[in-house]
Design an enzyme around this catalytic site. Structure first.
Site, mmCIF file in Angstrom:
data_model
loop_
_atom_site.group_PDB
_atom_site.id
_atom_site.type_symbol
_atom_site.label_atom_id
_atom_site.label_comp_id
_atom_site.label_asym_id
_atom_site.label_seq_id
_atom_site.Cartn_x
_atom_site.Cartn_y
_atom_site.Cartn_z
ATOM 1 N N HIS A 67 0.836 -1.176 0.208
ATOM 2 C CA HIS A 67 0.182 -0.110 -0.046
ATOM 3 C C HIS A 67 0.957 1.065 0.018
ATOM 4 O O HIS A 67 0.283 2.393 -0.404
ATOM 5 C CB HIS A 67 -0.970 0.073 1.330
ATOM 6 C CG HIS A 67 -1.934 -1.103 1.411
ATOM 7 N ND1 HIS A 67 -1.478 -2.322 1.979
ATOM 8 C CD2 HIS A 67 -3.019 -1.415 0.922
ATOM 9 C CE1 HIS A 67 -2.486 -3.156 1.988
ATOM 10 N NE2 HIS A 67 -3.390 -2.531 1.183
ATOM 11 N N GLU B 287 -3.016 3.085 1.582
ATOM 12 C CA GLU B 287 -2.601 3.823 0.332
ATOM 13 C C GLU B 287 -2.888 5.219 0.489
ATOM 14 O O GLU B 287 -2.149 6.141 -0.287
ATOM 15 C CB GLU B 287 -3.251 2.934 -0.904
ATOM 16 C CG GLU B 287 -2.602 3.650 -2.033
ATOM 17 C CD GLU B 287 -3.232 3.044 -3.442
ATOM 18 O OE1 GLU B 287 -3.203 3.987 -4.379
ATOM 19 O OE2 GLU B 287 -3.785 1.885 -3.590
ATOM 20 N N ASN C 297 -10.738 -3.281 -2.655
ATOM 21 C CA ASN C 297 -10.764 -3.949 -3.929
ATOM 22 C C ASN C 297 -12.066 -5.049 -3.904
ATOM 23 O O ASN C 297 -12.686 -4.979 -4.795
ATOM 24 C CB ASN C 297 -9.598 -4.523 -4.408
ATOM 25 C CG ASN C 297 -9.588 -5.549 -5.584
ATOM 26 O OD1 ASN C 297 -9.463 -6.737 -5.402
ATOM 27 N ND2 ASN C 297 -9.750 -4.854 -6.739
#
Length: 288
Positions: free
Chosen positions: A74, A130, A227
């Site tokens: 990340h 991230e 995700n």
């Protein structure tokens, strides 16, 4: 009953590299620190913990001295590297190359911009690891928007430079772009950078094709995976008979009565072994 695991599901390259680096270090020394969960999947984190991987937060990291610490895919803000240097910490950097390039691009944009007239805007999940690393490239000044409702944070009478978290939806990003285009003062400039990882984004058509071939689908993902949520929601648009589970213990076998074809798929943070465990549990339940 047919049971199929999606061959295109599972770890992306960035996660594969991070886990490989962790396993190499653990094999050599038997113990390693990792700043945050190495992947957003609790069962994979637990597997590596049994090998000696100690997951720590930033507060604990700041107290460490002269140890080895893995930075996951990340990425991290500049302050993390500064702390490591001050404390004699050896960094094993597993930042994904796609994320690293994005960090560098945002940092350059920030350095070249006048804060009085230009805003750095990041389309991403607030608080995500991230995104924290991306915001850190701007000394904490970037504006993070999760969706259209957050555009109220943006001053449309200033120049805008838009970036995206690498795992966000391409369609969602395009929608944000169009909304900014229609709202920004015509005297101001608007630059947008599609920084979404294509390895991740390209999974959508493949996984959609997969789920449409099955009567029932189990989407295996950790609850923390951004995700995973993107892919699951896209799958559900094309097959309503899909449920998200974190592992075999969450299988509702009553959903499989009369079902001829079962699909098992997952996120970029879902290990193959976990999807295989789900398949084995179904086979054992039905004596296949």
């Amino acid at each position: 009953m047919k049971i199929e695991i999606d061959e295109n599901s599972g770890f992306c390259h960035g996660v594969v590299t991070a886990i490989r680096k962790a396993e190499e270090e653990l094999k050599a020394s038997g113990s390693l620190y990792c700043l945050g969960d190495i992947v957003h999947n609790s069962m994979e984190v637990e597997r590596l913990a049994r090998q000696g991987l100690h997951t720590i937060d930033h507060d604990a990291f700041a107290q460490l001295k002269n140890v080895r610490v893995l930075l996951r895919a990340h990425g991290e803000p500049p302050t993390t590297y500064q702390t490591a240097q001050q404390n004699g910490i050896t960094i094993i950097d597993a930042t994904c190359p796609v994320v690293l390039h994005l960090q560098q691009t945002i940092k350059k944009a920030f350095q070249e911009s006048d804060a009085q007239t230009t805003q750095i805007v990041i389309y991403g999940k607030i608080g995500h690891a991230e995104v924290n690393g991306l915001v850190g490239q701007t000394n904490g000044t970037a504006i993070v928007i999760e969706g259209p409702d957050d555009l109220v944070k943006v001053d449309f009478n200033k120049n805008i430079r838009l970036f995206s978290q690498t795992t966000k939806s391409i369609d969602g990003f395009k929608d944000i772009v169009e909304r900014i285009k229609s709202s920004i003062n015509p005297n101001c400039s608007f630059e947008f950078n599609d920084t979404i990882c294509r390895q991740v984004a390209n999974r959508i058509p493949k996984i959609v094709n997969f789920v449409t071939r099955h009567d029932m689908v189990f989407f295996v993902s950790g609850a923390k995976s951004s995700n995973g949520r993107v892919l699951f929601n896209e799958c559900k648009r094309h097959n309503d008979n899909i449920v998200m589970i974190s592992g075999p213990d969450e299988i509702d076998f009553s959903l499989l009565n009369g079902v001829d074809s079962i699909g098992i798929c997952g996120a970029t943070s879902t290990p193959k072994w976990l999807m295989e465990d789900v398949k084995l549990a179904i086979e054992k339940h039905f004596n296949i």
